[in-house]
Design an enzyme around this catalytic site. Structure first.
Site, PDB file in Angstrom:
ATOM      1  N   ASN A   8       8.201  -7.522   6.054  1.00 27.82           N
ATOM      2  CA  ASN A   8       6.836  -7.720   6.595  1.00 27.82           C
ATOM      3  C   ASN A   8       6.057  -8.790   5.838  1.00 27.82           C
ATOM      4  O   ASN A   8       4.959  -8.574   5.345  1.00 27.82           O
ATOM      5  CB  ASN A   8       6.054  -6.398   6.629  1.00 27.82           C
ATOM      6  N   ARG A  58       6.071 -10.019  -0.924  1.00 31.46           N
ATOM      7  CA  ARG A  58       4.918 -10.765  -0.363  1.00 31.46           C
ATOM      8  C   ARG A  58       5.126 -12.260  -0.154  1.00 31.46           C
ATOM      9  O   ARG A  58       4.207 -12.934   0.304  1.00 31.46           O
ATOM     10  CB  ARG A  58       3.661 -10.551  -1.235  1.00 31.46           C
ATOM     11  N   ASP A 103       8.840   1.381  -3.000  1.00 28.22           N
ATOM     12  CA  ASP A 103       7.816   0.927  -2.043  1.00 28.22           C
ATOM     13  C   ASP A 103       6.737   0.123  -2.781  1.00 28.22           C
ATOM     14  O   ASP A 103       5.548   0.220  -2.473  1.00 28.22           O
ATOM     15  CB  ASP A 103       7.203   2.088  -1.256  1.00 28.22           C
TER      16      ASP A 103
HETATM   17 ZN   LIG Z   1       6.676   2.023   4.945  1.00 26.19          ZN
END
Ligand SMILES: [Zn+2]
Length: 425
Positions: free
Chosen positions: A85, A55, A298
């Site tokens: 991301n 993050r 994840d």
């Molecule tokens: Zn994913």
């Protein structure tokens, strides 16, 4: 001066019990130094997570590289691959270098940045793959995770591009046209609850397509968070054809099912969604027989306002770093599906190979190798309390659950990042 350690009588993954010395950052034959009683403990090569969301930059209210690295060390990890991301997206050399440097400064785990496949994760134009590969971070894994690289021509070009430096494209396999508005697994439960479904075929069709593209191009594909029995069948087929595809499964997909959506508690909302008990069984078998190569967390921290709200408004994702090994012990070891050599392979050797980190991580526990290792007490049971976790966020689906296996110590290049179950910085 660095502290040397002598671990007395710990059991290696192959079942043999011996002393293990750590001297000057390396595994050694013998040493003077601090003695650690290893009786009853298992020693594993430091765990490697090929799929972590830290993050930072952008959502430091949910997690930072420092808090995420601490969670990783407490979970037995010595290396984590930080997904792209972030905000800004890690799609250029400057950003991956920033993440890599921050990880080095914290020093609790090696933070290996994953580069975006496409600019801004938009799925249209390739990101600066070559510049990221040549940067100080030496990026080898590229992923638009959170989004699927849906355009087959873009996926083909990405696979072609990374061949030059033995890179790999890690695909979040989700056909976005088949999952518009999806809230949970499509099936009996979604029909009963009246929530829009995420069908298994949206994952399986992309895996099949990408396996064919990887074969056509002669490149390497990695499939993120495989969640369905059908995906396992596609992977078996691709591997039997000699296609260079690897795959990961998350701890939550090895344990939890879509029946939990009936609680409407957003802590169980995740992408890909929790599936059926039959899928869980198939995933466990595939991890045991090697069709699925690795376990990846994840780890997806979310701030309270993004998780403590209505199901439909909540962001998908769960914490995973501090509970991954215990969940694997519960679902794979205690069920007899995987022995400790298998655990070492699926959580360290295999992910290190996939991410091209295997010159430093996932090494055998023999003299001369970097002392990246973790000590586990498999007999200790503990109850997950969200406030007891090192992550800033609290979105663990295991609150109140008793789990087997406590991380006693973690060593990164011989330095203790965790001792007596406590982080050392
Ligand atoms: Zn994913």
């Amino acid at each position: 001066m660095s502290v040397n350690y002598l671990i007395r009588g710990a059991t290696l993954p192959d079942g043999t019990t011996q002393d293990l010395a750590i001297r000057d950052g390396l595994i050694a034959d013998s040493t003077d130094g601090e003695v650690i009683d290893g009786s009853g403990l298992r020693v594993l090569p430091g765990l490697v997570d090929i799929h972590t969301h830290l993050r930072q930059p952008g959502r430091e209210d949910a997690e930072t590289i420092e808090t995420g690295s601490r969670a990783a060390a407490l979970g037995g990890y010595t290396a984590v691959c930080a997904m792209a991301n972030t905000d800004p997206v890690a799609d250029a050399a400057g950003i991956v270098e920033q993440v890599w440097r921050l990880g080095r400064e914290v020093g609790l785990a090696d933070v290996q940045p994953v580069g975006a496949v496409t600019l801004g994760l938009k799925g249209e134009r390739l990101a600066e793959l070559g510049a990221m590969a040549e940067s100080a971070a030496q990026v080898r894994v590229f992923s638009d995770d959170g989004h699927c690289v849906h355009d087959a021509a873009v996926m083909r070009r990405a696979l072609e591009y990374v061949k030059a430096f033995d890179g790999v494209i890690a695909q979040h396999a989700e056909d976005p046209k088949l999952t518009v508005g999806a809230q949970m697994n499509e099936g009996e439960q979604s029909a009963r609850l009246g929530l829009a479904g995420w069908p298994a075929v949206a994952e399986e069709a992309i895996i099949a397509r990408d396996a064919l593209l990887a074969a056509h191009v002669g490149s390497r594909l990695h499939v993120c968070h495989v969640s369905t029995a059908g995906s396992v069948e596609v992977l078996r087929w691709a591997k039997s054809r000699g296609i260079r595809v690897t795959a990961e499964v998350t701890p939550h997909h090895l344990l939890l099912t879509d029946e939990l959506a009936a609680t409407y508690d957003p802590v169980y909302k995740v992408n890909p969604p929790l599936r059926t008990a039959e899928d869980v069984t198939a995933l466990r078998e595939a991890l045991a027989d090697g069709t699925i190569d690795a376990v990846a967390t994840d780890h997806a921290p979310h701030a309270r306002e993004d998780k403590e709200c209505e199901w439909a408004a909540a962001r998908p994702g769960m914490l995973g770093l501090e509970t991954a090994l215990p969940i694997v012990i519960k679902t794979m070891v205690e069920t007899g599906l995987l022995d400790w050599a298998g655990v070492a392979d699926r959580l360290s050797h295999a992910p290190a190979r996939i991410a091209n980190l295997d010159s430093r991580h996932g090494r055998p526990l023999t003299p001369g190798e970097p002392a990246n290792l973790t000590l586990v007490d498999p007999s200790q049971r503990w109850t997950v309390t969200p406030d007891g976790l090192a992550s800033i966020s609290r979105n663990t689906p295991y609150a109140g659950l008793e789990l087997p296996g406590a991380i006693v110590a973690t060593f990164l290049r011989g330095r203790a990042t965790v001792l007596d179950g406590k982080a050392q910085a």
